[in-house]
Design a protein around this motif. Structure first.
Motif, PDB file in Angstrom:
ATOM      1  N   ASN A  64       0.188  -2.834  23.792  1.00 37.32           N
ATOM      2  CA  ASN A  64       0.915  -3.427  22.664  1.00 37.32           C
ATOM      3  C   ASN A  64       0.988  -4.947  22.759  1.00 37.32           C
ATOM      4  OD1 ASN A  64       1.510  -0.914  21.457  1.00 37.32           O
ATOM      5  ND2 ASN A  64       3.255  -0.615  22.843  1.00 37.32           N
ATOM      6  N   PHE A  65       0.124  -5.547  23.586  1.00 35.59           N
ATOM      7  CA  PHE A  65       0.110  -6.995  23.763  1.00 35.59           C
ATOM      8  C   PHE A  65      -0.967  -7.625  22.880  1.00 35.59           C
ATOM      9  CE2 PHE A  65       1.232  -5.345  28.103  1.00 35.59           C
ATOM     10  CZ  PHE A  65       2.585  -5.616  28.008  1.00 35.59           C
ATOM     11  N   TRP A  66      -0.915  -8.954  22.827  1.00 37.73           N
ATOM     12  CA  TRP A  66      -1.991  -9.708  22.213  1.00 37.73           C
ATOM     13  C   TRP A  66      -2.963 -10.115  23.318  1.00 37.73           C
ATOM     14  CZ3 TRP A  66      -2.728 -10.683  17.039  1.00 37.73           C
ATOM     15  CH2 TRP A  66      -1.682 -10.315  16.194  1.00 37.73           C
ATOM     16  N   ASP A  67      -4.102  -9.442  23.385  1.00 36.40           N
ATOM     17  CA  ASP A  67      -5.171  -9.761  24.336  1.00 36.40           C
ATOM     18  C   ASP A  67      -6.319 -10.394  23.558  1.00 36.40           C
ATOM     19  OD1 ASP A  67      -3.714  -8.565  26.394  1.00 36.40           O
ATOM     20  OD2 ASP A  67      -4.652  -6.613  26.094  1.00 36.40           O
ATOM     21  N   ILE A  68      -6.625 -11.651  23.861  1.00 36.00           N
ATOM     22  CA  ILE A  68      -7.587 -12.401  23.061  1.00 36.00           C
ATOM     23  C   ILE A  68      -8.499 -13.225  23.969  1.00 36.00           C
ATOM     24  CG2 ILE A  68      -6.002 -12.534  21.097  1.00 36.00           C
ATOM     25  CD1 ILE A  68      -5.517 -15.487  21.840  1.00 36.00           C
ATOM     26  N   TYR A  69      -9.488 -13.852  23.375  1.00 41.06           N
ATOM     27  CA  TYR A  69     -10.325 -14.885  23.998  1.00 41.06           C
ATOM     28  C   TYR A  69     -11.008 -14.404  25.289  1.00 41.06           C
ATOM     29  CZ  TYR A  69     -11.243 -19.857  23.138  1.00 41.06           C
ATOM     30  OH  TYR A  69     -11.814 -21.054  22.766  1.00 41.06           O
ATOM     31  N   PRO A  70     -11.742 -13.287  25.253  1.00 38.85           N
ATOM     32  CA  PRO A  70     -12.406 -12.815  26.467  1.00 38.85           C
ATOM     33  C   PRO A  70     -13.617 -13.665  26.828  1.00 38.85           C
ATOM     34  CG  PRO A  70     -13.069 -11.483  24.600  1.00 38.85           C
ATOM     35  CD  PRO A  70     -12.013 -12.431  24.091  1.00 38.85           C
ATOM     36  N   VAL A  71     -13.795 -13.945  28.110  1.00 32.02           N
ATOM     37  CA  VAL A  71     -14.995 -14.618  28.613  1.00 32.02           C
ATOM     38  C   VAL A  71     -15.498 -13.856  29.827  1.00 32.02           C
ATOM     39  CG1 VAL A  71     -14.431 -16.899  27.709  1.00 32.02           C
ATOM     40  CG2 VAL A  71     -13.638 -16.266  29.986  1.00 32.02           C
ATOM     41  N   ALA A 112      -4.631 -21.744  26.809  1.00 34.79           N
ATOM     42  CA  ALA A 112      -5.540 -21.364  25.727  1.00 34.79           C
ATOM     43  C   ALA A 112      -6.976 -21.756  26.062  1.00 34.79           C
ATOM     44  CB  ALA A 112      -5.112 -22.049  24.422  1.00 34.79           C
ATOM     45  N   ASP A 113      -7.901 -21.268  25.215  1.00 33.31           N
ATOM     46  CA  ASP A 113      -9.273 -21.808  25.140  1.00 33.31           C
ATOM     47  C   ASP A 113     -10.005 -21.776  26.488  1.00 33.31           C
ATOM     48  OD1 ASP A 113      -8.227 -22.482  22.639  1.00 33.31           O
ATOM     49  OD2 ASP A 113      -7.991 -24.586  23.148  1.00 33.31           O
ATOM     50  N   ILE A 114     -10.164 -20.596  27.082  1.00 36.49           N
ATOM     51  CA  ILE A 114     -10.754 -20.509  28.418  1.00 36.49           C
ATOM     52  C   ILE A 114     -12.273 -20.382  28.371  1.00 36.49           C
ATOM     53  CG2 ILE A 114      -8.703 -19.598  29.555  1.00 36.49           C
ATOM     54  CD1 ILE A 114      -9.792 -16.806  29.178  1.00 36.49           C
ATOM     55  N   ASP A 115     -12.905 -20.788  29.468  1.00 38.91           N
ATOM     56  CA  ASP A 115     -14.331 -20.566  29.687  1.00 38.91           C
ATOM     57  C   ASP A 115     -14.563 -20.446  31.185  1.00 38.91           C
ATOM     58  OD1 ASP A 115     -16.955 -20.170  28.865  1.00 38.91           O
ATOM     59  OD2 ASP A 115     -17.480 -22.284  29.076  1.00 38.91           O
ATOM     60  N   VAL A 122     -12.278 -23.300  32.993  1.00 35.08           N
ATOM     61  CA  VAL A 122     -11.648 -24.395  32.258  1.00 35.08           C
ATOM     62  C   VAL A 122     -10.754 -23.798  31.181  1.00 35.08           C
ATOM     63  CG1 VAL A 122     -13.414 -26.150  32.670  1.00 35.08           C
ATOM     64  CG2 VAL A 122     -13.659 -24.592  30.733  1.00 35.08           C
ATOM     65  N   PHE A 123      -9.740 -24.556  30.799  1.00 35.81           N
ATOM     66  CA  PHE A 123      -8.811 -24.080  29.781  1.00 35.81           C
ATOM     67  C   PHE A 123      -8.057 -25.266  29.193  1.00 35.81           C
ATOM     68  CE2 PHE A 123      -6.518 -24.101  33.752  1.00 35.81           C
ATOM     69  CZ  PHE A 123      -5.230 -24.491  33.444  1.00 35.81           C
ATOM     70  N   THR A 124      -7.313 -24.985  28.130  1.00 39.41           N
ATOM     71  CA  THR A 124      -6.460 -25.980  27.483  1.00 39.41           C
ATOM     72  C   THR A 124      -5.004 -25.676  27.790  1.00 39.41           C
ATOM     73  OG1 THR A 124      -8.016 -26.261  25.647  1.00 39.41           O
ATOM     74  CG2 THR A 124      -5.779 -27.016  25.287  1.00 39.41           C
ATOM     75  N   ALA A 125      -4.246 -26.708  28.140  1.00 40.26           N
ATOM     76  CA  ALA A 125      -2.789 -26.626  28.251  1.00 40.26           C
ATOM     77  C   ALA A 125      -2.233 -28.015  27.997  1.00 40.26           C
ATOM     78  CB  ALA A 125      -2.356 -26.120  29.630  1.00 40.26           C
ATOM     79  N   GLU A 126      -1.120 -28.093  27.312  1.00 41.39           N
ATOM     80  CA  GLU A 126      -0.486 -29.370  26.987  1.00 41.39           C
ATOM     81  C   GLU A 126      -1.451 -30.313  26.265  1.00 41.39           C
ATOM     82  OE1 GLU A 126       2.577 -30.693  30.125  1.00 41.39           O
ATOM     83  OE2 GLU A 126       0.983 -29.745  31.302  1.00 41.39           O
ATOM     84  N   ARG A 164     -15.897 -25.988  26.780  1.00 41.49           N
ATOM     85  CA  ARG A 164     -17.010 -25.098  27.102  1.00 41.49           C
ATOM     86  C   ARG A 164     -17.846 -25.745  28.197  1.00 41.49           C
ATOM     87  NH1 ARG A 164     -14.178 -22.705  24.360  1.00 41.49           N
ATOM     88  NH2 ARG A 164     -14.590 -21.351  22.564  1.00 41.49           N
ATOM     89  N   LEU A 165     -17.976 -25.037  29.309  1.00 41.55           N
ATOM     90  CA  LEU A 165     -18.787 -25.527  30.426  1.00 41.55           C
ATOM     91  C   LEU A 165     -20.266 -25.397  30.106  1.00 41.55           C
ATOM     92  CD1 LEU A 165     -16.653 -23.932  33.241  1.00 41.55           C
ATOM     93  CD2 LEU A 165     -17.302 -26.357  33.216  1.00 41.55           C
TER      94      LEU A 165
END
Length: 280
Positions: A64-71, A112-115, A122-126, A164-165
């Motif tokens: 029941n979670f939000w699972d997103i952005y698979p790499v 967010a925004d992992i690779d 790599v990812f986005t935070a702040e 994106r690496l």
């Protein structure tokens, strides 16, 4: 799937529910994405895979979670993904069949925004780009954009997003929100070395653009232009890795209400996988 040279398009999978993000495994035979599910008045988003040749869909997460952005992990046996299980999105890992889901990292902010390439993620935070070992070790910031985290009139704060690496893991492509004269945000595409040196701005259009994907030869990139000023577009653009040769490769026969999202190169760089959405 779009053939770059012939502009022929093939439908691989269709759903009435929202489909988001795409990542191709290193073998080039399976795509990962997230899909919305609605059960018993409870809405969630789950990780799925699609085999390219025989078009077999497999649901990987079921909760029941939000699972997103698979790499995909480099060896294809695991995935990293974002999941909202507490107060925001955190970075999780799991085996390719969905087993052994574990929290890898929680910055305390909105991650967010992992690779994932090689042994680094790599990812986005702040509103900044960060890099860390794939075992969840201490991350370090790669970028320090002007006005990072400050809100203007756009729908996100000023800052850097969607890293994106490169295939060899030495460089990162990303978009930077630089202006807010458009309500969609005015972004440009950048590349930077993973140690934070050598930052180069590749575009100067200020479109609402991003979600860059490298070719496997690392000589080209594709990205989406979502809007130009106030006009919605969602077209696929191709650019050389040195910033030259930018072109819109969206076929002219696509209707204006057909929106293109998250393009990624096929394993031989001749075709583009993407998510198409009919806008109503």
């Amino acid at each position: 799937m779009l053939d770059i040279s012939t502009e022929e398009t093939e439908l691989l999978y269709s759903s009435v529910n929202k489909i988001a993000f795409l990542d191709l495994n290193k073998s080039g035979d399976t795509l990962a994405f997230s899909q919305q599910y609605i059960n018993d008045n409870n809405e969630s988003e789950e990780i799925c895979t699609l085999t390219v040749e025989d078009k077999v869909i497999t649901r990987i997460t079921d909760n029941n979670f939000w699972d997103i952005y698979p790499v995909w992990a480099p060896d294809g046996t695991r995935m990293a993904f974002l999941s909202w299980r507490d107060k925001g999105f955190d970075i999780f890992t799991m085996e390719q069949n969905g087993h052994n889901q574990e929290k890898l990292y929680d910055s305390g902010h909105h991650d967010a925004d992992i690779d994932w390439v090689g042994d680094r993620i790599v990812f986005t935070a702040e509103s900044r780009i960060w890099i860390m070992p794939d075992n969840g070790g201490d991350p370090v910031p790669v970028t320090e954009p002007p006005k990072a985290g400050l809100w203007g009139k756009a729908n996100l704060p000023f800052g850097d997003y969607d890293p994106r690496l490169s295939p060899d893991g030495s460089r990162i492509a990303f978009e930077r929100l630089e202006d807010d004269t458009s309500p969609h945000g005015n972004y440009n595409i950048y590349i930077i070395n993973t140690d934070g040196s050598g930052e180069i701005r590749l575009t100067d259009t200020g479109y609402s653009q991003g979600i860059v994907s490298w070719s496997h030869k690392a000589d080209k990139m594709v990205f989406v232009v979502a809007a130009i000023e106030d006009a919605g577009k969602y077209d696929i653009y191709l650019i050389n890795a040195d910033g030259s040769g930018t072109e819109n490769i969206t076929p002219a026969y696509y209707p204006t209400i057909f929106l293109c999202h998250t393009p990624v190169f096929s394993i031989d760089d001749s075709r583009i996988f993407f998510i198409g959405q009919w806008y109503e």
